[in-house]
Design a protein around this motif. Sequence first.
Motif, PDB file in Angstrom:
ATOM      1  N   ARG A  62      -6.215  -9.616   7.583  1.00 10.54           N
ATOM      2  CA  ARG A  62      -5.363  -8.536   7.086  1.00 10.54           C
ATOM      3  C   ARG A  62      -4.608  -8.987   5.833  1.00 10.54           C
ATOM      4  NH1 ARG A  62      -2.344  -4.568  10.554  1.00 10.54           N
ATOM      5  NH2 ARG A  62      -3.978  -3.548  11.695  1.00 10.54           N
ATOM      6  N   ILE A  71      -4.151  -2.222 -11.792  1.00 10.13           N
ATOM      7  CA  ILE A  71      -4.345  -0.843 -12.274  1.00 10.13           C
ATOM      8  C   ILE A  71      -3.057  -0.368 -12.961  1.00 10.13           C
ATOM      9  CG2 ILE A  71      -4.791   1.563 -11.575  1.00 10.13           C
ATOM     10  CD1 ILE A  71      -6.355   0.440  -9.168  1.00 10.13           C
ATOM     11  N   ILE A 120      -0.030  -6.472  13.912  1.00  8.87           N
ATOM     12  CA  ILE A 120      -1.424  -6.011  13.950  1.00  8.87           C
ATOM     13  C   ILE A 120      -1.579  -4.713  14.753  1.00  8.87           C
ATOM     14  CG2 ILE A 120      -2.490  -8.257  13.470  1.00  8.87           C
ATOM     15  CD1 ILE A 120      -3.100  -8.409  16.492  1.00  8.87           C
ATOM     16  N   ILE A 177      -0.034  -2.034  13.917  1.00 10.79           N
ATOM     17  CA  ILE A 177       0.061  -0.953  12.923  1.00 10.79           C
ATOM     18  C   ILE A 177      -1.272  -0.865  12.174  1.00 10.79           C
ATOM     19  CG2 ILE A 177       1.252  -0.207  10.811  1.00 10.79           C
ATOM     20  CD1 ILE A 177       3.713  -1.724  11.876  1.00 10.79           C
ATOM     21  N   PRO A 178      -1.825   0.357  12.041  1.00 12.08           N
ATOM     22  CA  PRO A 178      -3.083   0.463  11.282  1.00 12.08           C
ATOM     23  C   PRO A 178      -2.914  -0.072   9.855  1.00 12.08           C
ATOM     24  CG  PRO A 178      -2.595   2.529  12.388  1.00 12.08           C
ATOM     25  CD  PRO A 178      -1.402   1.662  12.560  1.00 12.08           C
ATOM     26  N   LEU A 225      -4.274   0.796   7.229  1.00 11.89           N
ATOM     27  CA  LEU A 225      -4.210   1.860   6.220  1.00 11.89           C
ATOM     28  C   LEU A 225      -2.810   2.435   6.060  1.00 11.89           C
ATOM     29  CD1 LEU A 225      -7.576   3.631   6.883  1.00 11.89           C
ATOM     30  CD2 LEU A 225      -6.901   2.481   4.804  1.00 11.89           C
ATOM     31  N   ILE A 228      -2.260   2.845   2.204  1.00 11.56           N
ATOM     32  CA  ILE A 228      -2.101   4.185   1.616  1.00 11.56           C
ATOM     33  C   ILE A 228      -0.758   4.321   0.868  1.00 11.56           C
ATOM     34  CG2 ILE A 228      -1.822   6.668   2.180  1.00 11.56           C
ATOM     35  CD1 ILE A 228      -4.204   6.373   4.056  1.00 11.56           C
ATOM     36  N   PHE A 257      -0.991   2.359  -2.520  1.00 14.05           N
ATOM     37  CA  PHE A 257      -1.764   3.033  -3.563  1.00 14.05           C
ATOM     38  C   PHE A 257      -1.107   4.346  -4.002  1.00 14.05           C
ATOM     39  CE2 PHE A 257      -5.028  -0.055  -2.569  1.00 14.05           C
ATOM     40  CZ  PHE A 257      -5.485  -0.340  -3.844  1.00 14.05           C
ATOM     41  N   THR A 258      -0.421   5.014  -3.069  1.00 17.10           N
ATOM     42  CA  THR A 258       0.285   6.250  -3.451  1.00 17.10           C
ATOM     43  C   THR A 258       1.388   5.931  -4.461  1.00 17.10           C
ATOM     44  OG1 THR A 258      -0.168   7.079  -1.244  1.00 17.10           O
ATOM     45  CG2 THR A 258       1.428   8.316  -2.521  1.00 17.10           C
ATOM     46  N   ILE A 310      -0.214   5.142  -7.786  1.00 17.22           N
ATOM     47  CA  ILE A 310      -0.705   6.374  -8.425  1.00 17.22           C
ATOM     48  C   ILE A 310       0.466   7.161  -9.026  1.00 17.22           C
ATOM     49  CG2 ILE A 310      -1.749   8.641  -7.924  1.00 17.22           C
ATOM     50  CD1 ILE A 310      -3.485   7.034  -5.814  1.00 17.22           C
ATOM     51  N   ILE A 361       1.594   5.455 -12.179  1.00 14.18           N
ATOM     52  CA  ILE A 361       0.665   5.707 -13.294  1.00 14.18           C
ATOM     53  C   ILE A 361       0.844   7.141 -13.802  1.00 14.18           C
ATOM     54  CG2 ILE A 361      -1.789   5.929 -13.905  1.00 14.18           C
ATOM     55  CD1 ILE A 361      -2.278   3.536 -12.008  1.00 14.18           C
ATOM     56  N   TYR A 403       2.043   8.084 -17.507  1.00  8.37           N
ATOM     57  CA  TYR A 403       1.144   8.900 -18.337  1.00  8.37           C
ATOM     58  C   TYR A 403       1.901  10.126 -18.866  1.00  8.37           C
ATOM     59  CZ  TYR A 403      -3.015  11.494 -19.765  1.00  8.37           C
ATOM     60  OH  TYR A 403      -3.942  12.188 -20.489  1.00  8.37           O
TER      61      TYR A 403
END
Lengths: 167, 126
Positions: A7, A21, A52, A54-55, A57, A61, A64-65, A68, A71, A75
């Motif tokens: 993990r 990114i 462990i 907790i998922p 993802l 998620i 990455f949110t 994003i 960014i 922009y």
Amino acid sequence: MSITFLRTIILYTSVVLGLRIMGKRQIGEMQPSELVVAIMISDLSTIPMQDIGIPLLSGVIPIFTLIIMEIALSYMSMKNRKFRKILTGKPSVIIHNGKLLKDEMKKIRFNTDDLNEQLRIQGYVRINDIQFAILETNGQLSIIPKPKKQAATVDDIENNKPKEKKQ
Amino acid sequence: MKSVILASVIFILIIIFVISGYVYTDRIAKDMLDSLEKNEIFVAKKDWKSAKNEIDNFSEIWSESRKFLAFFVNHTVIDDIDCNISRIKTAIKMKEKGTFLKEKEIIKIKIDAMNNLQRISLENLF
């Protein structure tokens, strides 16, 4: 234990990829929103790394949110000047022509001790020697000394060279 | 510009994943709750053989879906439901109506809670 190990590798890769990114910025050059994102990402990645139950993802998620969102905001601020002003604010002039602009300092809650510290770090002792001191949106202080206190350039030396006498 | 395109692609993938996760959890929860209701009717009629077949069917749905549910649902919840399924199976085997009804209600509450947590609602948001 092996799951924690795997993990950690996955989360580390996700965070590195995400930050890659997001773009290249030094910590000192971060805008406030970027600093917030960096702190939140570091905190988010540690939770599913240790627990462990907790998922994975539910850690990946949000990471990455956030990236994003960051960014998207950068922009939009690149495309729209007004939006940029709202998001990052505008630089504040706190010394003008050797004089402290106290009202501006009050507005941004910047005290004279912090100012003196910044001036000393950049090699200036007297406020009178400074033409402009500008507090940038990333928190750094830009100092422009008075022309007479600026270091001489090659051009200055060339122009002030004593003319050679013709023999 | 490259990073903006990449971020947009990741954003779309996240949205697809979140929606499909919600749809999948909802469908599985519905199938499991239906199976439990059927089982209750069999137990009420004291048809223990049909009840056993139905709980095997329920157990099969659960063991197939738990692998995917682990992507969205807290693993502790999944382990808890596993324990309750073992208990309900034993209750049917021992023909104990009281224990069956108790375990059935617990499983129902846990499945409902698991499904509700995936829903977009004010209660979950705040």
